[in-house]
Structure formats: C-alpha cells, structure tokens
Design a protein around this motif. Structure first.
Motif, PDB file in Angstrom:
ATOM      1  N   ARG A  65       0.770  -1.177  -0.109  1.00 61.80           N
ATOM      2  CA  ARG A  65       0.031   0.127   0.008  1.00 61.80           C
ATOM      3  C   ARG A  65       0.889   1.042   0.011  1.00 61.80           C
ATOM      4  N   PHE A  66       0.448   2.360  -0.605  1.00 59.78           N
ATOM      5  CA  PHE A  66       1.132   3.581  -0.750  1.00 59.78           C
ATOM      6  C   PHE A  66       0.039   4.698  -0.628  1.00 59.78           C
ATOM      7  N   ASN A  67       0.540   5.798  -0.094  1.00 58.68           N
ATOM      8  CA  ASN A  67      -0.294   7.165   0.249  1.00 58.68           C
ATOM      9  C   ASN A  67      -0.184   8.166  -0.916  1.00 58.68           C
ATOM     10  N   VAL A  68      -1.268   8.700  -1.122  1.00 56.21           N
ATOM     11  CA  VAL A  68      -1.298   9.998  -1.979  1.00 56.21           C
ATOM     12  C   VAL A  68      -1.882  10.930  -1.452  1.00 56.21           C
ATOM     13  N   LYS A  69      -1.419  12.170  -1.512  1.00 58.70           N
ATOM     14  CA  LYS A  69      -1.939  13.367  -1.104  1.00 58.70           C
ATOM     15  C   LYS A  69      -2.920  13.911  -2.049  1.00 58.70           C
ATOM     16  N   SER A  70      -4.075  14.628  -1.765  1.00 59.18           N
ATOM     17  CA  SER A  70      -5.009  15.134  -2.917  1.00 59.18           C
ATOM     18  C   SER A  70      -4.127  16.082  -3.700  1.00 59.18           C
ATOM     19  N   GLU A  71      -3.311  16.838  -3.419  1.00 57.14           N
ATOM     20  CA  GLU A  71      -2.728  18.023  -4.232  1.00 57.14           C
ATOM     21  C   GLU A  71      -1.376  17.473  -5.020  1.00 57.14           C
ATOM     22  N   ALA A  72      -1.502  16.187  -4.963  1.00 59.47           N
ATOM     23  CA  ALA A  72      -0.100  15.531  -5.816  1.00 59.47           C
ATOM     24  C   ALA A  72       0.052  15.905  -6.938  1.00 59.47           C
ATOM     25  N   GLY A  73      -1.033  16.005  -7.835  1.00 56.71           N
ATOM     26  CA  GLY A  73      -0.763  16.129  -9.209  1.00 56.71           C
ATOM     27  C   GLY A  73      -0.808  14.954 -10.211  1.00 56.71           C
ATOM     28  N   GLN A  74      -0.259  14.857 -11.352  1.00 54.46           N
ATOM     29  CA  GLN A  74      -0.167  13.918 -12.215  1.00 54.46           C
ATOM     30  C   GLN A  74       0.797  12.766 -11.472  1.00 54.46           C
ATOM     31  N   LEU A  75       0.433  11.393 -11.287  1.00 54.44           N
ATOM     32  CA  LEU A  75       1.318  10.427 -10.723  1.00 54.44           C
ATOM     33  C   LEU A  75       1.798   9.450 -11.822  1.00 54.44           C
ATOM     34  N   LEU A  76       3.076   9.104 -11.984  1.00 53.40           N
ATOM     35  CA  LEU A  76       3.770   7.988 -12.855  1.00 53.40           C
ATOM     36  C   LEU A  76       4.372   7.166 -11.924  1.00 53.40           C
ATOM     37  N   LEU A  77       3.867   5.888 -12.175  1.00 54.26           N
ATOM     38  CA  LEU A  77       4.110   4.800 -11.751  1.00 54.26           C
ATOM     39  C   LEU A  77       5.463   4.079 -12.556  1.00 54.26           C
ATOM     40  N   HIS A  78       6.703   4.035 -11.962  1.00 51.09           N
ATOM     41  CA  HIS A  78       7.836   3.352 -12.689  1.00 51.09           C
ATOM     42  C   HIS A  78       8.293   2.162 -12.117  1.00 51.09           C
ATOM     43  N   PHE A  79       8.491   1.191 -12.957  1.00 51.51           N
ATOM     44  CA  PHE A  79       9.469   0.029 -12.637  1.00 51.51           C
ATOM     45  C   PHE A  79      10.819  -0.127 -13.661  1.00 51.51           C
ATOM     46  N   GLY A  80      11.772  -0.238 -12.851  1.00 53.23           N
ATOM     47  CA  GLY A  80      13.057  -0.406 -13.447  1.00 53.23           C
ATOM     48  C   GLY A  80      13.163  -1.594 -14.186  1.00 53.23           C
TER      49      GLY A  80
END
Length: 583
Positions: A65-80
């Motif tokens: 699980r991970f947390n996100v703040k409402s004002e974070a904006g666009q979120l990119l999830l990366h895997f190396g």
C-alpha cells in the motif's frame, strides 16, 4: 531527475502462485492471504530478498500500500525491470502490462488513485522453461551449473512514483555532434498546449555554456545547440578540456523547463568511430582494455546490494588497469551506467539471449533491443552494442540464411536507431554484419612452455593468423561473409581460476598459488600485447560467479591478488604499440 518522487522499494507482501489461481481468486483486488514478505527490489531467489528460495516458481504476486496526497498532481508509476511479464494493478484496476525482463516501463496512475491509502498489486509470470524468453545466463534447471547461474524472477530493479504537472517532459534524447561542437536535443512532451515554451540551460563545471527558449508545436521538439557559440578556439574543444573519455570523463549538465515541469540531466561529448582497421575515441586511436562483467552479486544475484557496489566495481576495475567492461548477457541497472559516465568507464551493452531460434524468439529479442536503446541512448560510457554472442539463439548462423537475415536485421535496426556507436554483430565467431571483428580464444594452456601456449601466441600474431583461426571450433565469419577491414579485438580469453579459499569450482585454466596465478596472467597478456593485429581485448572475467571461479576478484569482490600487481601486467601495453598495430 525530478525533485518530487517516492521510492517504493522495501517490504512488500509476497506469494507464490504455482497453480495460477491468483487471478481467479481476485488477488489483484487485495483478496487472499499473501503468506510471505519480500524486500523489493531483490528477487525471491536472493538472500537479500528475505525469501531466499531457489526453487523455480513461474508465477508470483506482490502487494503493498502507498499514500497519495490530494494535491499531488499527475502520478507516474515506474518499474526499473521485472522479469519477465508483469501485470500491474492499482486499487483493483489494471494500469499497465509489460513483457521483457531487462527494460523499464511506467504508467500514469492519476485516474486510478484516491486521496490517502492505495493498493498496488503486481502479478509476474516467468516460465523458466520457455526457451523463447531472452534469459541469458539464467539456468532453466533447479540448480546452477557450468556457465549457467541461478535464475531471477520478478521485480529486480527499483520501483518508484513520480509527481509531474499536467504537461510534462516524457523523454529526452541527446546526440553529440563532436565535429561541430554541438549537441542535438530531442524532447518529447505528453501533450502540447498552445504557446508551449521550452527553456534550457547548459552548464559545464558550474559555468553557463548556453541557454535559450524554444516553442513546441508538436509533441516532439528537436533543436541543436552550438556549445561554444563560435567564441572559443576550436582546438581547445578537441582536447581533454571538454571531451568525455575514461581519462577525462567530462560531463555537461542541462536543465529544461516546460511550464511547471523542470528536469535535470547531463550528457557527454564524445565520438566513437572505426577506420583503417582501428577504433577511435574522439578522433584519436584508442586501445580498449575491457573486462567481462557478468553483473552478479552473491546476496543479490542480478541486483547489486547497494548503489555503492556499482561504483566499487568500476573503481576496482580501473585500479587493475582496465578502461571499460563488456556487460555480458545482461542489461545493467542505469545506476551502473550513471557511475560509468561519471567515473570514466567504457561499456559494451549487451542483451540476454534466448536459447533457441524461432519467430517468437525473434520478436521478443527485437522488442528488447528497441527498449534498451530507448533507455540507454544518452549514456556516453556506452560505446558498443552487442546484439548477439557466440551465436546463442541463432545456432545455425554459420550456414542458415534465415538466421543470417535476423543477425543482419538486428545490426541494421540498431544502427537505424543509433548511429553514434559501433556494433559487434555476433561476438565470438560466425559473424555477418559487424563493425568489429570480435573473437574468443581460450586455448592458451596453463604452462608457458606448452605447445598450446605457443600456438595461442601464433594465432594472435597478425591479421592473417587470426582470420584463419577457428574460435570455438567455428569460422570467424559466417558462410557468404568475410572480413572487410574491421578493427580486430579479442573479446573473450583468459579465465584463469585461482580460488584462495579452495572452494569447489572451475575455470578455463587453473593456478594453485598467487604466484602461479600472476604468472599465468603475465604469459597470456604477453601473447595479447605481442599481437600486431589486435585493437583491444576483453579479459574473462571481473569476478567469480557461483561455481564459475575464473574472476580476478572473488564473488564478494575480494581481490585474489593485489590489484596493483594486475595493473603492472596490464600496463605492459604501451601507447607506442598503437603505431605498430597501425602498420
């Protein structure tokens, strides 16, 4: 580089799915009891993962699980990198699928997350007996043996979330034009609102070199920057002051801003070319002294235990007198390339091979190379691509026209994407299209008085002897192809085994004491340096790997003999020999 990002490495929930019931039981929605913990980014087969189970499991799941703040904006999830096929779910919804065990992928998860806690689940399929998968040195059996090592399944490079504004830079590509003293820049945006401006600043050693503003009218914007504005005497540029090389790894820093998105990066000004049977770096003849680097660690396998470990490997190699490495059957973590760029270390980039040849394997390998070049194009340390090794995956390359077409296609496809580097087409033997005549020869005996050692010296003595030799029992070039003046390099040889702790293992040549070990190195390199044809070499190898004990360093990176003693042997090559080879 961006400022706002969150590292997701660390403890995840983990489960094997041997009966492939996870999807049916809705594990992607958080259902099910994941009965183990794993430390990402280490594969479950490693000690550092906390699982340490070498039994093949073709289907595994990860959850955290991970947390996100409402004002974070666009979120990119990366895997190396995830080996081999990954399906990624956020809050029960699939956000991306990726096939390929050595290259990165990402997903825009903005529309899938909620303010506060979110669920991330990764399903991985890695059928270890599927011979169309490019797996390189990974064993297909339960236990490593010979030159085949423990396999890797699942996440083995960093996972992270990056925060970006609505309009952001997706990709950057830097192409140095060495002869003009210019850098060609290609910038890709996710979208192009009207009147989008791109500002840039380029600096060198904290001094501003160039700056400007460009208007983006399409998602891809390209421009060229004269780094010296016609104001600096050009000969100063062609010297060591500005160029990138192992001796002087100079780098330019660049900052680019598009709206609210600011990224930092760097590039190096260097040129790699071949002419007159020689390899040139920055228009000067350059003799490459490389070491074969498998990129394995005893507690992390393909994953280094720390970022410092990449740096340590490079620094140890340079202390022994090498100026670069051939990364063998592995696409290394970008952090290794970062340190190679900054420390000054040549790299030959190579991809894991598939064991067999068929149409499915062809498509998979080609796809892998497409993503490799996209990821690594900007690294000045990479000077050569090696698409094939010893005809692995193309066993009939010597005589089969279809497999020759594939080797030729890879050569031309890579050059169509990247004209800044050389290509070693089929490193070892049976070469078709290639920029370097690279061959392997381990037939050097274990005693300087043996006929085998004398024959080794004779085979290396000049171009004629090399071209008629039979590396690995194969012809130097495939049927219908021949040498056309390419630089000649001995890219695998040596493999002297000396094991201070007398653990069971093997090598191509065995020494019983440190003195014998150094003597073996001395006589082998004497033959190499006595050649009038070689334009460099790659010694096998940097470290022991599991049962293969022919490294200059033990598996834990402890030197087998003082590194300065090895350097004395490698320093037997003198720059005056360049002129002799050139004749």
């Amino acid at each position: 580089m961006r400022k706002n990002w969150q590292n997701l490495n660390g403890t995840w929930e983990f489960a094997f799915d041997d009966d492939q019931s996870g999807r049916r039981k809705a594990w992607y929605r958080g259902e099910g009891s994941f009965d183990q913990k794993i430390i990402v980014p280490f594969a479950y087969q490693t000690k550092l993962s906390g699982v340490d189970d070498q039994t093949p499991h073709d289907h595994v799941w990860y959850r955290r699980r991970f947390n996100v703040k409402s004002e974070a904006g666009q979120l990119l999830l990366h895997f190396g990198a995830v080996d081999y096929q990954a399906s990624v779910f956020v809050n029960g919804q699939m956000v991306v699928q990726h096939i390929g065990g050595e290259t990165p992928f990402s997903a825009d998860i903005t529309d899938f997350v909620e303010n506060g806690e979110n669920l991330l689940v990764v399903q991985v399929d890695d059928p270890h007996r599927d011979e169309t998968i490019p797996r390189g040195k990974q064993i297909w059996e339960n236990q490593s043996t010979g030159i085949w090592y423990t396999n890797t399944t699942g996440i083995w490079q960093t996972v992270w979330i990056e925060t970006v504004p609505a309009t952001y830079i997706q990709n950057l590509k830097f192409t140095p034009d060495f002869d003009r003293g210019a850098i060609d820049i290609q910038l890709a945006l996710n979208q192009v609102p009207e009147n989008t401006q791109i500002s840039y600043q380029i600096s060198f050693k904290d001094q501003l070199v160039a700056s400007g503003v460009k208007t983006a009218t399409t998602s891809l914007t390209e421009w060229s920057v004269d780094l010296f504005q016609e104001q600096i005497f050009r000969t100063s540029y062609h010297g060591a002051g500005w160029t990138w090389s192992p001796e002087n790894p100079n780098l330019f820093d660049i900052q680019l801003t598009v709206g609210d998105d600011t990224v930092g990066s760097y590039f190096g000004m260097r040129k790699v070319s071949a002419a007159n049977g020689m390899i040139y770096l920055n228009d000067h003849p350059y003799y490459q002294k490389l070491v074969l680097d498998q990129g394995y660690w005893p507690e992390g396998l393909l994953t280094a235990p720390t970022d410092q470990a990449y740096k340590d490997d490079i620094e140890l190699s340079k202390k022994m007198g090498f100026n670069g490495c051939r990364k063998h059957q592995k696409v290394e973590d970008p952090r290794f390339l970062y340190w190679a760029d900054h420390l000054g270390y040549l790299v030959w980039g190579e991809c894991a091979a598939a064991p067999i040849y068929n149409a499915h394997a062809v498509r998979r390998l080609t796809h892998e190379w497409d993503e490799i070049i996209d990821r690594d194009y900007n690294h000045p340390s990479i000077v050569t691509w090696t698409p094939l090794n010893e005809s692995w995956g193309v066993p009939k390359l010597q005589f089969d026209r279809q497999q020759q077409h594939f080797a030729q296609a890879l050569y031309h496809y890579i050059h169509s994407l990247d004209e800044t580097r050389l290509i070693s087409g089929d490193d070892g033997w049976s070469q078709v299209e290639t920029d370097i005549c690279a061959f392997h020869d381990y037939g050097h005996g274990s005693d300087s008085e043996t006929q085998q050692q004398a024959a080794f010296s004779e085979r290396l003595s000049d171009t004629q002897h090399i071209l008629v030799s039979s590396p690995g029992g194969k012809q130097m070039f495939a049927d219908g192809f021949s040498w056309s003046g390419q630089p000649i390099m001995l890219t695998e040889f040596g493999g002297v085994s000396y094991e201070p702790e007398q653990r069971e293992g093997w090598g191509y040549t065995t020494a019983a004491t440190p003195a014998e070990y150094l003597a073996d190195l001395q006589r082998i390199f004497a033959a190499v340096y006595g050649s009038r044809a070689l334009w460099g070499f790659c010694y096998t190898q940097l470290t022991d790997v599991e049962q293969e004990q022919n490294g200059l360093l033990q598996y834990d990176r402890s030197p087998k003999v003082p590194v300065d003693k090895v350097k004395q042997i490698l320093d037997g090559y003198h720059p005056d020999a360049v002129a002799e080879v050139a004749k």
